[in-house]
Motif scaffolding. Structure first.
Motif, PDB file in Angstrom:
ATOM      1  N   GLY A  43       0.787  -1.227   0.000  1.00 10.27           N
ATOM      2  CA  GLY A  43       0.000   0.000   0.000  1.00 10.27           C
ATOM      3  C   GLY A  43       0.813   1.268   0.000  1.00 10.27           C
ATOM      4  O   GLY A  43       0.319   2.332   0.418  1.00 10.27           O
ATOM      5  N   LEU A  44       2.036   1.200  -0.480  1.00  7.33           N
ATOM      6  CA  LEU A  44       2.891   2.385  -0.535  1.00  7.33           C
ATOM      7  C   LEU A  44       2.777   3.054  -1.899  1.00  7.33           C
ATOM      8  O   LEU A  44       2.234   2.478  -2.851  1.00  7.33           O
ATOM      9  CB  LEU A  44       4.349   1.999  -0.250  1.00  7.33           C
ATOM     10  N   LYS A  45       3.277   4.264  -2.002  1.00  6.24           N
ATOM     11  CA  LYS A  45       3.246   5.017  -3.247  1.00  6.24           C
ATOM     12  C   LYS A  45       4.651   5.458  -3.612  1.00  6.24           C
ATOM     13  O   LYS A  45       5.445   5.822  -2.754  1.00  6.24           O
ATOM     14  CB  LYS A  45       2.331   6.236  -3.118  1.00  6.24           C
ATOM     15  N   ALA A  46       4.936   5.449  -4.884  1.00  8.99           N
ATOM     16  CA  ALA A  46       6.234   5.896  -5.386  1.00  8.99           C
ATOM     17  C   ALA A  46       6.101   7.306  -5.938  1.00  8.99           C
ATOM     18  O   ALA A  46       5.129   7.625  -6.634  1.00  8.99           O
ATOM     19  CB  ALA A  46       6.739   4.949  -6.462  1.00  8.99           C
ATOM     20  N   ASN A  47       7.058   8.152  -5.638  1.00  9.94           N
ATOM     21  CA  ASN A  47       7.069   9.522  -6.134  1.00  9.94           C
ATOM     22  C   ASN A  47       7.812   9.540  -7.462  1.00  9.94           C
ATOM     23  O   ASN A  47       9.041   9.458  -7.519  1.00  9.94           O
ATOM     24  CB  ASN A  47       7.752  10.430  -5.109  1.00  9.94           C
ATOM     25  N   MET A  48       7.054   9.666  -8.532  1.00 15.05           N
ATOM     26  CA  MET A  48       7.648   9.600  -9.864  1.00 15.05           C
ATOM     27  C   MET A  48       8.517  10.812 -10.169  1.00 15.05           C
ATOM     28  O   MET A  48       9.330  10.774 -11.089  1.00 15.05           O
ATOM     29  CB  MET A  48       6.538   9.480 -10.915  1.00 15.05           C
ATOM     30  N   ASN A  49       8.341  11.914  -9.399  1.00 16.30           N
ATOM     31  CA  ASN A  49       9.151  13.123  -9.647  1.00 16.30           C
ATOM     32  C   ASN A  49      10.612  12.914  -9.285  1.00 16.30           C
ATOM     33  O   ASN A  49      11.466  13.694  -9.686  1.00 16.30           O
ATOM     34  CB  ASN A  49       8.582  14.302  -8.859  1.00 16.30           C
ATOM     35  N   LYS A  50      10.899  11.860  -8.497  1.00 19.26           N
ATOM     36  CA  LYS A  50      12.287  11.607  -8.107  1.00 19.26           C
ATOM     37  C   LYS A  50      13.073  10.847  -9.184  1.00 19.26           C
ATOM     38  O   LYS A  50      14.269  10.656  -9.051  1.00 19.26           O
ATOM     39  CB  LYS A  50      12.326  10.822  -6.796  1.00 19.26           C
ATOM     40  N   ARG A  51      12.361  10.367 -10.213  1.00 17.60           N
ATOM     41  CA  ARG A  51      13.064   9.650 -11.284  1.00 17.60           C
ATOM     42  C   ARG A  51      13.915  10.629 -12.082  1.00 17.60           C
ATOM     43  O   ARG A  51      13.515  11.758 -12.390  1.00 17.60           O
ATOM     44  CB  ARG A  51      12.055   8.968 -12.205  1.00 17.60           C
ATOM     45  N   LYS A  52      15.113  10.226 -12.416  1.00 11.94           N
ATOM     46  CA  LYS A  52      16.041  11.073 -13.179  1.00 11.94           C
ATOM     47  C   LYS A  52      16.262  10.467 -14.556  1.00 11.94           C
ATOM     48  O   LYS A  52      16.900   9.418 -14.674  1.00 11.94           O
ATOM     49  CB  LYS A  52      17.361  11.213 -12.440  1.00 11.94           C
ATOM     50  N   ASN A  53      15.728  11.126 -15.547  1.00  8.50           N
ATOM     51  CA  ASN A  53      15.863  10.624 -16.917  1.00  8.50           C
ATOM     52  C   ASN A  53      17.034  11.249 -17.662  1.00  8.50           C
ATOM     53  O   ASN A  53      17.256  10.960 -18.831  1.00  8.50           O
ATOM     54  CB  ASN A  53      14.563  10.906 -17.689  1.00  8.50           C
ATOM     55  N   LYS A  54      17.771  12.151 -16.957  1.00 10.86           N
ATOM     56  CA  LYS A  54      18.895  12.823 -17.613  1.00 10.86           C
ATOM     57  C   LYS A  54      20.021  11.842 -17.876  1.00 10.86           C
ATOM     58  O   LYS A  54      20.407  11.073 -16.999  1.00 10.86           O
ATOM     59  CB  LYS A  54      19.390  13.980 -16.734  1.00 10.86           C
ATOM     60  N   ARG A  55      20.566  11.873 -19.076  1.00 11.70           N
ATOM     61  CA  ARG A  55      21.637  10.971 -19.460  1.00 11.70           C
ATOM     62  C   ARG A  55      22.933  11.386 -18.779  1.00 11.70           C
ATOM     63  O   ARG A  55      23.303  12.563 -18.775  1.00 11.70           O
ATOM     64  CB  ARG A  55      21.812  10.991 -20.985  1.00 11.70           C
ATOM     65  N   PHE A  56      23.629  10.417 -18.174  1.00 13.63           N
ATOM     66  CA  PHE A  56      24.888  10.708 -17.494  1.00 13.63           C
ATOM     67  C   PHE A  56      26.021  10.739 -18.502  1.00 13.63           C
ATOM     68  O   PHE A  56      26.185   9.823 -19.317  1.00 13.63           O
ATOM     69  CB  PHE A  56      25.165   9.650 -16.421  1.00 13.63           C
TER      70      PHE A  56
END
Length: 399
Positions: A43-56
């Motif tokens: 029953g937890l939720k993931a914060n999608m705003n923390k995902r980093k799609n920037k290429r390293f």
């Protein structure tokens, strides 16, 4: 978090953050699915705003950091890792501003630091005596290093010899103040306390002085009075500040050991010694009190302060006959005019009226009640000169 993701490899979690890694993209995605399934099941939720799609990207800055990291990894560090097999040393010190300490271990006959400690004194702790501040440094060091020290024999160094001597005496608990007893009855620690001179106790000493006022932010730093004498401009600037010249904005300065420096300067100043009224006062020739030929014709009256007593008596009133040197004393609970008048009436009814009474200028003797008494009895009251206790010597000697 530890209970939820236990058994899943390649993840790092801290509070509500989870980092997922993998040697390949397929392995990474497999672990990601497992983590997301656990989040949904609980029953937890993931914060999608923390995902980093920037290429390293690996550029020059990253390469410099990587090379620097490799060098640091092969260099000898300042702090050593704790080794249970090596001898342990704890050295502490206290200054006027704070506490410092260093946990050390002997490696190849050299003391190597394991841990550095320091903290600032509170406003209350700054008022502690020297031995209490040094004892607080011991307490602070032991508490901060207890994980390394409990269950092991170690050596504790301090540069305060009275504290070392106190620990070595039998029944030392009986010689300590309650505060020291609370701090230094240390049943959980097994150590030998040793004295180390301040010159060899540099590290904790420096750490204890980290909290001194930053002289770089001050207008003037004064190291000694001799320095002031050599610098005329600095001298006049400081004097103006000390005189609080309201026509100018006062300067601020930090003067280490100011009291000691001022005392030394005054004691070595020829002008100060010549102008000091204590050495320049003139005294008139002392006049002797005429000898008396009759008992109780002239008496001297004085007061004596007692130590604290359970019965409430704090003073003793004393009367001395100048002819026969006979002494009369009476305990008093206070030295008000009313209490002194009771003592004088006791003398009157027991020994008769004295022609002359000599006393100092204390308010217990010189007041309206006393004046009325002497007028009524016809007794001449004489008071000694201020700051000349030798004039009341007869009654003082009996006290």
């Amino acid at each position: 978090m530890a209970a939820l993701f236990q058994g899943i490899k390649g993840i790092i979690y801290y509070l509500d953050d989870v980092l997922i890694s993998g040697r390949t993209e397929e392995e990474h995605n497999t672990r990601l699915v497992k983590v997301l399934d656990i989040i949904l099941e609980n029953g937890l939720k993931a914060n999608m705003n923390k995902r980093k799609n920037k290429r390293f990207e690996w550029g020059e800055a990253q390469e410099r950091s990587f090379e620097k990291l490799k060098i640091k990894m092969v260099e000898k560090p300042i702090l050593n890792c704790f080794n249970e097999k090596l001898d342990i040393i704890l050295t502490v010190d206290a200054s006027n501003e704070g506490i410092g300490g260093v946990l050390l271990q002997m490696t190849d006959d050299v003391e190597k630091p394991i841990l550095f400690l320091s903290r600032r004194f509170s406003s209350t702790e700054k008022n502690y005596s020297t031995i209490e501040r040094e004892a607080l440094a011991v307490k602070f060091g032991l508490e901060k290093c207890k994980e390394y020290l409990i269950g092991r024999r170690f050596i504790l160094y301090t540069d305060h010899k009275p504290l070392v001597d106190l620990f070595k005496k039998e029944n030392k608990e009986l010689m300590m103040s309650p505060r020291l007893q609370r701090w230094l009855i240390l049943g959980n620690f097994d150590f030998e306390i040793r004295f180390r001179a301040g010159k060899q106790n540099c590290l904790p000493d420096i750490l204890s002085r980290l909290f001194k006022k930053d002289s770089a932010n001050k207008d003037t730093v004064i190291n000694s009075l001799e320095y002031i004498e050599e610098e005329e401009k600095l001298n006049s600037k400081v004097i103006r500040a000390l005189k609080i010249d309201k026509r100018e904005e006062p300067i601020t300065f930090w003067w280490p050991n100011m009291i000691d420096g001022v005392v030394k300067f005054i004691n070595s100043c020829d002008t100060c010694q010549r102008c000091n009224t204590r050495f320049d006062k003139t005294t008139n020739e002392l006049q002797s009190i005429p000898a008396r030929t009759k008992v109780w014709s002239q008496i001297g009256v004085n007061m004596c302060t007692l130590t604290e007593r359970e019965d409430g008596y704090k003073y003793i009133a004393v009367a001395v006959d100048y002819f026969g040197k006979y002494v009369v004393a009476m305990p008093l609970k206070d030295k008000t005019a009313k209490s002194i008048s009771k003592f004088l009436y006791l003398l009157l009814f027991t020994y008769g009226k004295a022609k002359i009474q000599i006393n100092d200028q204390g308010r217990e003797f010189v007041n309206e009640v006393s004046t009325n008494y002497h007028k009524l009895m016809g007794t001449m009251q004489r008071v000694t000169s201020a700051y000349h206790p030798e004039l009341g010597r007869s009654s003082r000697k009996r006290i």
